[in-house]
Motif scaffolding. Structure first.
Motif, PDB file in Angstrom:
ATOM      1  N   ASP A  54     -25.956  28.647 -38.013  1.00 41.59           N
ATOM      2  CA  ASP A  54     -26.789  28.606 -39.224  1.00 41.59           C
ATOM      3  C   ASP A  54     -27.868  27.523 -39.145  1.00 41.59           C
ATOM      4  OD1 ASP A  54     -27.396  29.655 -41.771  1.00 41.59           O
ATOM      5  OD2 ASP A  54     -26.337  27.994 -42.748  1.00 41.59           O
ATOM      6  N   GLY A  55     -27.941  26.837 -38.013  1.00 37.57           N
ATOM      7  CA  GLY A  55     -28.981  25.828 -37.830  1.00 37.57           C
ATOM      8  C   GLY A  55     -28.686  24.478 -38.453  1.00 37.57           C
ATOM      9  N   GLN A  56     -27.424  24.234 -38.842  1.00 32.97           N
ATOM     10  CA  GLN A  56     -27.101  22.988 -39.524  1.00 32.97           C
ATOM     11  C   GLN A  56     -26.573  21.894 -38.594  1.00 32.97           C
ATOM     12  OE1 GLN A  56     -25.226  23.287 -43.505  1.00 32.97           O
ATOM     13  NE2 GLN A  56     -25.095  25.482 -43.126  1.00 32.97           N
ATOM     14  N   ILE A  57     -26.477  22.207 -37.292  1.00 28.49           N
ATOM     15  CA  ILE A  57     -25.894  21.267 -36.331  1.00 28.49           C
ATOM     16  C   ILE A  57     -26.936  20.892 -35.276  1.00 28.49           C
ATOM     17  CG2 ILE A  57     -24.115  20.954 -34.573  1.00 28.49           C
ATOM     18  CD1 ILE A  57     -22.995  21.035 -37.376  1.00 28.49           C
ATOM     19  N   LEU A  58     -26.960  19.629 -34.914  1.00 26.59           N
ATOM     20  CA  LEU A  58     -27.852  19.146 -33.861  1.00 26.59           C
ATOM     21  C   LEU A  58     -27.363  19.647 -32.507  1.00 26.59           C
ATOM     22  CD1 LEU A  58     -30.319  17.186 -33.550  1.00 26.59           C
ATOM     23  CD2 LEU A  58     -28.644  15.398 -33.003  1.00 26.59           C
ATOM     24  N   LYS A  59     -28.289  20.194 -31.720  1.00 23.24           N
ATOM     25  CA  LYS A  59     -27.939  20.722 -30.410  1.00 23.24           C
ATOM     26  C   LYS A  59     -28.326  19.731 -29.309  1.00 23.24           C
ATOM     27  CE  LYS A  59     -29.197  25.391 -32.041  1.00 23.24           C
ATOM     28  NZ  LYS A  59     -27.867  25.936 -32.302  1.00 23.24           N
ATOM     29  N   ASP A  60     -27.875  20.054 -28.099  1.00 21.67           N
ATOM     30  CA  ASP A  60     -28.225  19.278 -26.907  1.00 21.67           C
ATOM     31  C   ASP A  60     -27.893  17.798 -27.067  1.00 21.67           C
ATOM     32  OD1 ASP A  60     -29.264  21.556 -25.538  1.00 21.67           O
ATOM     33  OD2 ASP A  60     -31.079  21.394 -26.761  1.00 21.67           O
ATOM     34  N   VAL A  61     -26.694  17.549 -27.560  1.00 27.48           N
ATOM     35  CA  VAL A  61     -26.219  16.177 -27.735  1.00 27.48           C
ATOM     36  C   VAL A  61     -25.555  15.726 -26.437  1.00 27.48           C
ATOM     37  CG1 VAL A  61     -24.611  14.689 -28.991  1.00 27.48           C
ATOM     38  CG2 VAL A  61     -25.902  16.465 -30.216  1.00 27.48           C
ATOM     39  N   ASP A  62     -26.069  14.672 -25.855  1.00 24.63           N
ATOM     40  CA  ASP A  62     -25.494  14.113 -24.631  1.00 24.63           C
ATOM     41  C   ASP A  62     -24.916  12.735 -24.931  1.00 24.63           C
ATOM     42  OD1 ASP A  62     -26.073  16.073 -22.500  1.00 24.63           O
ATOM     43  OD2 ASP A  62     -28.168  15.680 -23.016  1.00 24.63           O
ATOM     44  N   VAL A  63     -23.660  12.538 -24.540  1.00 26.35           N
ATOM     45  CA  VAL A  63     -23.018  11.238 -24.723  1.00 26.35           C
ATOM     46  C   VAL A  63     -22.293  10.869 -23.436  1.00 26.35           C
ATOM     47  CG1 VAL A  63     -22.786  11.363 -27.229  1.00 26.35           C
ATOM     48  CG2 VAL A  63     -20.996  12.328 -25.796  1.00 26.35           C
ATOM     49  N   GLU A  64     -22.280   9.608 -23.117  1.00 27.94           N
ATOM     50  CA  GLU A  64     -21.737   9.128 -21.853  1.00 27.94           C
ATOM     51  C   GLU A  64     -20.271   9.469 -21.661  1.00 27.94           C
ATOM     52  OE1 GLU A  64     -21.037   4.792 -19.646  1.00 27.94           O
ATOM     53  OE2 GLU A  64     -22.447   4.965 -21.320  1.00 27.94           O
ATOM     54  N   ASN A  65     -19.458   9.290 -22.708  1.00 27.18           N
ATOM     55  CA  ASN A  65     -18.016   9.469 -22.560  1.00 27.18           C
ATOM     56  C   ASN A  65     -17.584  10.916 -22.402  1.00 27.18           C
ATOM     57  OD1 ASN A  65     -17.431   6.736 -22.598  1.00 27.18           O
ATOM     58  ND2 ASN A  65     -17.116   6.670 -24.818  1.00 27.18           N
ATOM     59  N   ALA A  66     -18.521  11.856 -22.547  1.00 25.96           N
ATOM     60  CA  ALA A  66     -18.188  13.261 -22.313  1.00 25.96           C
ATOM     61  C   ALA A  66     -17.770  13.490 -20.867  1.00 25.96           C
ATOM     62  CB  ALA A  66     -19.376  14.155 -22.660  1.00 25.96           C
ATOM     63  N   ALA A  67     -18.159  12.587 -19.984  1.00 24.25           N
ATOM     64  CA  ALA A  67     -17.772  12.707 -18.577  1.00 24.25           C
ATOM     65  C   ALA A  67     -16.261  12.583 -18.399  1.00 24.25           C
ATOM     66  CB  ALA A  67     -18.484  11.642 -17.744  1.00 24.25           C
ATOM     67  N   GLY A  68     -15.572  12.002 -19.382  1.00 19.16           N
ATOM     68  CA  GLY A  68     -14.129  11.821 -19.292  1.00 19.16           C
ATOM     69  C   GLY A  68     -13.315  12.963 -19.856  1.00 19.16           C
ATOM     70  N   LEU A  69     -13.963  14.023 -20.344  1.00 14.00           N
ATOM     71  CA  LEU A  69     -13.225  15.165 -20.887  1.00 14.00           C
ATOM     72  C   LEU A  69     -12.382  15.830 -19.803  1.00 14.00           C
ATOM     73  CD1 LEU A  69     -16.029  16.821 -23.060  1.00 14.00           C
ATOM     74  CD2 LEU A  69     -13.902  15.861 -23.941  1.00 14.00           C
ATOM     75  N   THR A  70     -11.181  16.235 -20.168  1.00 16.35           N
ATOM     76  CA  THR A  70     -10.338  16.976 -19.238  1.00 16.35           C
ATOM     77  C   THR A  70     -10.955  18.358 -19.014  1.00 16.35           C
ATOM     78  OG1 THR A  70      -8.949  17.953 -20.962  1.00 16.35           O
ATOM     79  CG2 THR A  70      -8.307  15.775 -20.117  1.00 16.35           C
ATOM     80  N   ASP A  71     -10.492  19.043 -17.982  1.00 15.73           N
ATOM     81  CA  ASP A  71     -11.034  20.369 -17.680  1.00 15.73           C
ATOM     82  C   ASP A  71     -10.853  21.327 -18.854  1.00 15.73           C
ATOM     83  OD1 ASP A  71     -11.764  19.476 -15.177  1.00 15.73           O
ATOM     84  OD2 ASP A  71     -10.031  20.364 -14.140  1.00 15.73           O
ATOM     85  N   PHE A  72      -9.680  21.264 -19.494  1.00 17.41           N
ATOM     86  CA  PHE A  72      -9.400  22.171 -20.618  1.00 17.41           C
ATOM     87  C   PHE A  72     -10.420  21.979 -21.727  1.00 17.41           C
ATOM     88  CE2 PHE A  72      -7.398  22.961 -24.750  1.00 17.41           C
ATOM     89  CZ  PHE A  72      -6.922  24.262 -24.596  1.00 17.41           C
ATOM     90  N   PHE A  73     -10.675  20.723 -22.086  1.00 21.12           N
ATOM     91  CA  PHE A  73     -11.572  20.466 -23.209  1.00 21.12           C
ATOM     92  C   PHE A  73     -13.042  20.562 -22.819  1.00 21.12           C
ATOM     93  CE2 PHE A  73      -7.631  18.623 -24.798  1.00 21.12           C
ATOM     94  CZ  PHE A  73      -7.611  19.142 -26.081  1.00 21.12           C
ATOM     95  N   SER A  74     -13.353  20.245 -21.588  1.00 19.55           N
ATOM     96  CA  SER A  74     -14.736  20.394 -21.132  1.00 19.55           C
ATOM     97  C   SER A  74     -15.181  21.844 -21.246  1.00 19.55           C
ATOM     98  CB  SER A  74     -14.862  19.904 -19.688  1.00 19.55           C
ATOM     99  OG  SER A  74     -16.196  20.006 -19.229  1.00 19.55           O
ATOM    100  N   ALA A  75     -14.246  22.763 -20.990  1.00 24.84           N
ATOM    101  CA  ALA A  75     -14.557  24.185 -21.060  1.00 24.84           C
ATOM    102  C   ALA A  75     -14.823  24.646 -22.489  1.00 24.84           C
ATOM    103  CB  ALA A  75     -13.418  25.002 -20.458  1.00 24.84           C
ATOM    104  N   LEU A  76     -14.419  23.848 -23.484  1.00 23.86           N
ATOM    105  CA  LEU A  76     -14.618  24.222 -24.884  1.00 23.86           C
ATOM    106  C   LEU A  76     -15.967  23.755 -25.427  1.00 23.86           C
ATOM    107  CD1 LEU A  76     -11.081  23.484 -26.401  1.00 23.86           C
ATOM    108  CD2 LEU A  76     -12.004  25.659 -25.587  1.00 23.86           C
TER     109      LEU A  76
END
Length: 350
Positions: free
Chosen positions: A108-130
């Protein structure tokens, strides 16, 4: 939403949290001015959430030096608030175990896209896929929306159900309960999992079999707990923290984690596209993906029964060591939410 904040304060905050790249001499605050972050008259970041409200403000302040104001409500309340504020959003970040609702906000256009954060590199494979391709939200953990529980003073281990498929057995007539997918936030991901895994027709057939076998649907998980405690039912698909709480209170309950995966509710965080504090909001997302922060959430009591989304976090000792979780595809769950909830409402009314 109109808020004032200082570019200097944001630069100092990003430097402290690691968001936004490498700090340079041009953006870094002088060491002697570090204390001025709180002097910059920036308004607190407004976060809508449904859990952990007692500890998040202090944790965020401790980690970043910045204030956050939390607004607490269950999933339905929060989504209603966001809808009512659509023309003038009052929130900067939403953080709830309502992945499909939040993805619909994105559509619906209410969420900011293309958000990059440093700690995303620590996501497990299961959650990275989400994480969606447009990076509109990040998962911070997931808990089972429906482990199988049974009263062990009614059913022996041999006779008790071992899988979701077992629940359709006629011997469990009038014995099974679950929360309402249209009312309880964790119950919708439970229903969506079956509809996605089996197809809409197969999922409807599965639940029709359960209903015809006497399935009882209660508004929320606490009512399912009451029914189990009173003996009104002896088996349930129950949100896991409620199940572990029953055991801690001495109830004769045994938990079964289905080998093929327990349907899960995923907690995600997203930023309002209308925020005027995007850098601080990104710092909050980065904060939620910090292993130390997720460890603090795990250690926070009953709310801490979940699988963390990043590596380096130890889950509760009494919880299954490495439970397998299963989630419905985010696009499927979002697209079919209204239809699935309507189907349950219509069938329950029969």
């Amino acid at each position: 939403m109109k808020k004032k904040y200082s570019i200097f304060a944001v630069s100092a905050l990003i430097a402290m949290t690691g968001c936004g790249g490498t700090t340079t001499e041009e953006t870094a605050a002088p060491a002697e001015s570090a204390a001025t972050v709180e002097e910059q008259a920036a308004e607190p970041l407004t976060v809508y959430l449904n859990d952990f409200d007692a500890i998040i403000p202090d944790l965020f302040k401790e980690k970043t030096g910045y204030d956050v104001e939390v607004v607490v409500g269950n999933g339905a309340e929060t989504m209603s608030r966001i809808e009512a504020e659509k023309s003038n959003p009052q929130w900067d970040v939403v953080w709830m175990d309502s992945m499909y609702d939040i993805y619909n906000l994105n559509l619906d256009g209410q969420i900011l896209k293309d958000v990059d954060v440093e700690n995303a590199a620590g996501l497990t494979d299961f959650f990275s896929a989400l994480v969606p391709e447009d990076k509109c939200f990040y998962p911070t953990g997931a808990h089972s929306a429906g482990v199988i529980v049974y009263r062990n003073d009614v059913w022996s281990e041999e006779d008790a159900p071992k899988s979701y498929e077992d629940l359709t057995d006629a011997k469990y007539k009038d014995a099974i309960a679950m929360a309402d997918p249209g009312v309880a936030a964790p119950a919708y991901p439970l229903a969506a999992y079956f509809m996605d895994e089996m197809g809409m027709d197969g999922g409807e057939e599965y639940f029709t079999t359960l209903f015809e076998n006497g399935l009882k649907v209660y508004p929320k998980n606490p009512q399912v707990v009451e029914a189990l405690g009173s003996g009104e039912v002896s088996i349930a698909m129950l949100q896991e923290s409620n199940a572990y709480s029953m055991i801690a209170e001495g109830e004769p309950i045994t938990i079964v984690w289905p080998e093929n995966g327990a349907a899960a509710s995923t907690r995600v965080a997203a930023i309002s596209s209308a925020t005027d504090q995007p850098d601080i909001a990104k710092a909050f997302i980065n904060f939620l993906l910090d292993p130390e922060v997720q460890q603090a959430l795990v250690d926070a009591g009953d709310e801490g029964f979940f699988t963390p989304s990043v590596d380096g976090v130890t889950t509760k000792e009494e919880r299954e060591a490495d439970p397998k979780l299963a989630v419905a595809d985010v696009a499927f769950g979002a697209e079919n939410e209204a239809d699935i909830k309507a189907w349950f409402a219509d069938y329950s009314a029969q």
